[in-house]
Structure formats: C-alpha cells, structure tokens
Design a protein around this motif. Structure first.
Motif, short mmCIF file in Angstrom:
data_model
loop_
_atom_site.label_atom_id
_atom_site.label_comp_id
_atom_site.label_asym_id
_atom_site.label_seq_id
_atom_site.Cartn_x
_atom_site.Cartn_y
_atom_site.Cartn_z
N THR A 98 0.83 -1.21 0.00
CA THR A 98 0.00 0.00 0.00
C THR A 98 0.86 1.26 0.00
O THR A 98 0.60 2.19 -0.76
N LEU A 99 1.89 1.26 0.84
CA LEU A 99 2.79 2.41 0.90
C LEU A 99 3.50 2.63 -0.43
O LEU A 99 3.61 3.76 -0.92
N ALA A 100 3.98 1.53 -1.03
CA ALA A 100 4.67 1.64 -2.31
C ALA A 100 3.73 2.17 -3.40
O ALA A 100 4.14 2.98 -4.25
N THR A 101 2.47 1.76 -3.38
CA THR A 101 1.50 2.23 -4.36
C THR A 101 1.24 3.72 -4.21
O THR A 101 1.21 4.48 -5.20
N ILE A 102 1.09 4.18 -2.97
CA ILE A 102 0.83 5.61 -2.72
C ILE A 102 2.02 6.45 -3.16
O ILE A 102 1.86 7.47 -3.84
N ILE A 103 3.21 6.01 -2.80
CA ILE A 103 4.41 6.77 -3.15
C ILE A 103 4.63 6.79 -4.66
O ILE A 103 4.96 7.82 -5.24
N THR A 104 4.41 5.65 -5.32
CA THR A 104 4.63 5.60 -6.77
C THR A 104 3.64 6.48 -7.52
O THR A 104 3.96 7.08 -8.55
N LEU A 105 2.41 6.60 -6.98
CA LEU A 105 1.41 7.48 -7.61
C LEU A 105 1.83 8.94 -7.53
O LEU A 105 1.48 9.74 -8.40
N SER A 106 2.59 9.30 -6.50
CA SER A 106 3.03 10.69 -6.36
C SER A 106 4.05 11.09 -7.42
O SER A 106 4.34 12.28 -7.59
N GLY A 107 4.61 10.11 -8.12
CA GLY A 107 5.53 10.42 -9.21
C GLY A 107 4.98 10.11 -10.58
O GLY A 107 5.68 10.25 -11.59
N ASP A 108 3.69 9.72 -10.63
CA ASP A 108 3.09 9.32 -11.91
C ASP A 108 2.85 10.53 -12.80
O ASP A 108 2.49 11.62 -12.33
N GLU A 109 3.01 10.34 -14.12
CA GLU A 109 2.81 11.45 -15.05
C GLU A 109 1.37 11.94 -15.06
O GLU A 109 1.11 13.14 -15.24
N ALA A 110 0.41 11.02 -14.84
CA ALA A 110 -1.00 11.43 -14.80
C ALA A 110 -1.23 12.42 -13.66
O ALA A 110 -1.93 13.43 -13.82
N SER A 152 9.97 2.81 -4.52
CA SER A 152 8.65 2.22 -4.75
C SER A 152 8.56 1.57 -6.12
O SER A 152 7.85 0.57 -6.30
N ARG A 153 9.27 2.11 -7.10
CA ARG A 153 9.22 1.54 -8.45
C ARG A 153 9.87 0.15 -8.50
O ARG A 153 9.45 -0.72 -9.26
N ILE A 154 10.90 -0.04 -7.67
CA ILE A 154 11.52 -1.37 -7.59
C ILE A 154 10.58 -2.32 -6.86
O ILE A 154 10.39 -3.47 -7.27
N LEU A 155 9.97 -1.85 -5.77
CA LEU A 155 9.07 -2.70 -5.00
C LEU A 155 7.83 -3.09 -5.81
O LEU A 155 7.28 -4.18 -5.62
N LYS A 156 7.40 -2.22 -6.72
CA LYS A 156 6.25 -2.52 -7.56
C LYS A 156 6.61 -3.45 -8.73
O LYS A 156 5.73 -3.88 -9.47
N GLY A 157 7.90 -3.73 -8.90
CA GLY A 157 8.33 -4.61 -9.97
C GLY A 157 8.32 -3.95 -11.33
O GLY A 157 8.32 -4.63 -12.36
N ARG A 158 8.33 -2.62 -11.37
CA ARG A 158 8.28 -1.90 -12.65
C ARG A 158 9.66 -1.60 -13.21
O ARG A 158 9.82 -1.37 -14.40
N HIS A 159 10.67 -1.57 -12.31
CA HIS A 159 12.01 -1.20 -12.75
C HIS A 159 13.07 -1.99 -11.99
O HIS A 159 12.83 -2.47 -10.87
N TYR A 160 14.25 -2.07 -12.60
CA TYR A 160 15.43 -2.59 -11.95
C TYR A 160 16.14 -1.44 -11.20
O TYR A 160 15.90 -0.27 -11.49
N PRO A 161 17.04 -1.76 -10.27
CA PRO A 161 17.74 -0.70 -9.53
C PRO A 161 18.49 0.30 -10.41
O PRO A 161 18.47 1.50 -10.14
#
Length: 309
Positions: free
Chosen positions: A56-68, A189-198
C-alpha cells in the motif's frame, strides 16, 4: 542483461546506423548489468508482496511520481486560480511552466528509453496501457526522473520555493531533506512494484537532477523556448499518428487531450510572451504538415518517429 535491439525499420542506412548504435550501447552495459541487479530487484519485489502495508505504501508513493498526477496538478491548480482566485496571480503562469516541465521530462525519458530499449522486469506483471511511445521500456525510470526533477528545481530555486511555501518554511533545511527523501522513495517504490530494476532508478535520479540543472543554468526564457520546441514535437507526432490508426497507442486520446490543454495554456506562461495568435500560427501548420506526413510516408518511418518522439 535485458537491453533489446532496435525494431526492423526505415531505410537500410538508417536502420544499420541504429542497429550499430544499439550494439554499442549493449556492449557498454555488458558486465555492468549483472545478475545481481536482477536478483536484487526480484528479491525486493517479492518481499514487498508479502506485506500488505508495504504494498500500500509503495502504491501511494509511486502514484506521487506518476505522469498522470503531475499532468493533472497544474491543470487543476491553474483552473482553480482562474475560477476562485486561489493563490497569487502568478499561479497560472507557474502551472503552465510546470506542465511544460513534466512534458519535457517525458520527452527526455522517451528518448533515453528509445536508445536503450531495456525490457521491464519479467518477474512482475506490467501495464499494457501506454500514452506515449516507449513507455513499455524500463531504462530509465520516468517516475523517479519526474520526482527528482521537481525536488531538484525546488531545492535549487529559492525564489520558487519561497513563493510556494512562504519565507519561513522555504529557508528550513528540513524542506531540502524532505524533497530529496521523497524523490528517493519514489525510486524505491518503483523497484518494489516490480516496474524497474535498480539501475533504472539510479538513471532516473541522475537524469532528473541533470534536467533541473540545465533549467536553472539556461534560465526561464530559454528553458520555456526549449519546452515549446519539445511540445511541438510531440504534437507533430500526434498529428502524424492521427492519420495512421494502426499506430495509435491505447492512451492516444489521453495524449490528444493533454496536448490540447498544453496549447491552450501557452498564452499564460511566464517564460515567453505568447498570445493566442501565436498558438494558432504555430499549431495549425504543424498539424497540417504532419498529418499529411502521416498519410504519405512509409509505415517504417512513422515507427522511427513514433519511438524518437
């Protein structure tokens, strides 16, 4: 490890040039991108999946950097100032510049992704909804780049920081550390969401700081002119693809809407003395020319233009 080659495209000379460039980039990263990075990203992702609070925390943080999110913020704040007079009169101009900044970050992100063409992690499910070309690639992290850019601009620009936060808060060292921590957490958060490598995240951090440094070095007027050229490029791409439905992405209508809003906000920017006459004088010929380009040039050339925009 997971850097792909260029697609089959274009005239033979151009295609061979692109392939050679891709091979050079792959050779450069060979030995740098090792199994440890894949294993680290995978370990962090599956550890996150075991904790609901962490997910949940990773999702909230990743949304704060989303282009939308960052496309909507300047639009909502700018409209609120016009309708309800919230904030100083310069708020609308600042929102116009912020919208252009986010678009500029997206363009740099797409160009880098076009160069490296690294596949996203295979151990996590990936999104299939794309607004701009190249979003299906992984290197660098666009979320991290945007967050780092916003944090860096605020940290480097004391006047902007004071206008947004007030004199007392703007001078507090806690603001610098809070903004920096937020940018790092977006990458985490992007690594935890599995969207990116380090390494994708590290590249996003570096490129975000670099873009902010360029902006602060050249000044608002020159930076606004650069953003106008970049926004016109994405508009030209939109016009070309409008004639080729088979090349439209799932988020094409979102792209069109954002592009129209971007043009509509240009007369209210702070960096350039732009009027509605200038908007029509620039936008109309671009659309007329590139819509015809979309009709007439080969599919492969549009594909190259789609990736490079």
């Amino acid at each position: 490890l997971r850097f792909g080659g260029f697609p089959q495209c274009g005239p033979l000379r151009l295609r061979s040039c692109l392939i050679r460039s891709s091979q050079l980039l792959e050779d450069m990263f060979e030995g740098v991108v090792a199994d440890w990075e894949y294993a680290l990203g995978k370990r962090m992702y599956f550890a996150c999946q075991e904790s609901k609070a962490q997910r949940t925390l990773a999702t909230i943080i990743t949304l704060s950097g989303d282009e939308a999110f960052w496309f909507l913020v300047p639009i909502v704040v700018g409209v609120s100032q016009v309708l309800f007079a919230w904030g100083p009169e310069s708020t609308v101009g600042a929102c116009v510049e912020l919208l252009g900044d986010i678009l500029m970050c997206c363009i740099v992100e797409m160009l880098l992704k076009f160069c490296f063409q690294r596949s996203r992690p295979t151990y996590a499910a990936q999104s299939t909804f794309y607004v701009l070309p190249g979003e299906w690639w992984s290197f660098p992290s666009g979320h991290t780049q945007r967050a780092t850019y916003v944090a860096s601009v605020l940290n480097l620009n004391a006047a902007l920081r004071e206008a947004l936060l007030g004199p007392a808060l703007a001078s507090s060292p806690a603001v610098f550390w809070a903004l920096s921590l937020w940018a790092v957490l977006v990458g985490w958060s992007r690594i935890l969401k599995g969207r990116h490598y380090p390494l994708d995240v590290l590249a996003g951090l570096f490129s975000g700081v670099l873009i902010a440094e360029i902006y602060c070095s050249v000044g608002l007027r020159a930076w606004s002119a650069i953003k106008l050229c970049s926004g016109s490029l994405t508009f030209a791409h939109m016009a070309a693809v409008s004639m080729r439905p088979e090349l439209r992405l799932e988020g094409y209508k979102v792209h069109v809407s954002l592009q129209m809003v971007w043009w509509a906000m240009q007369p209210y920017g702070l960096g350039l003395q732009f009027t509605w006459h200038h908007v029509f004088a620039l936008a109309a010929p671009i659309f007329a020319v590139f819509s015809q380009v979309g009709k007439r040039v080969p599919h492969s050339l549009i594909w190259i233009f789609t990736l490079s925009s």
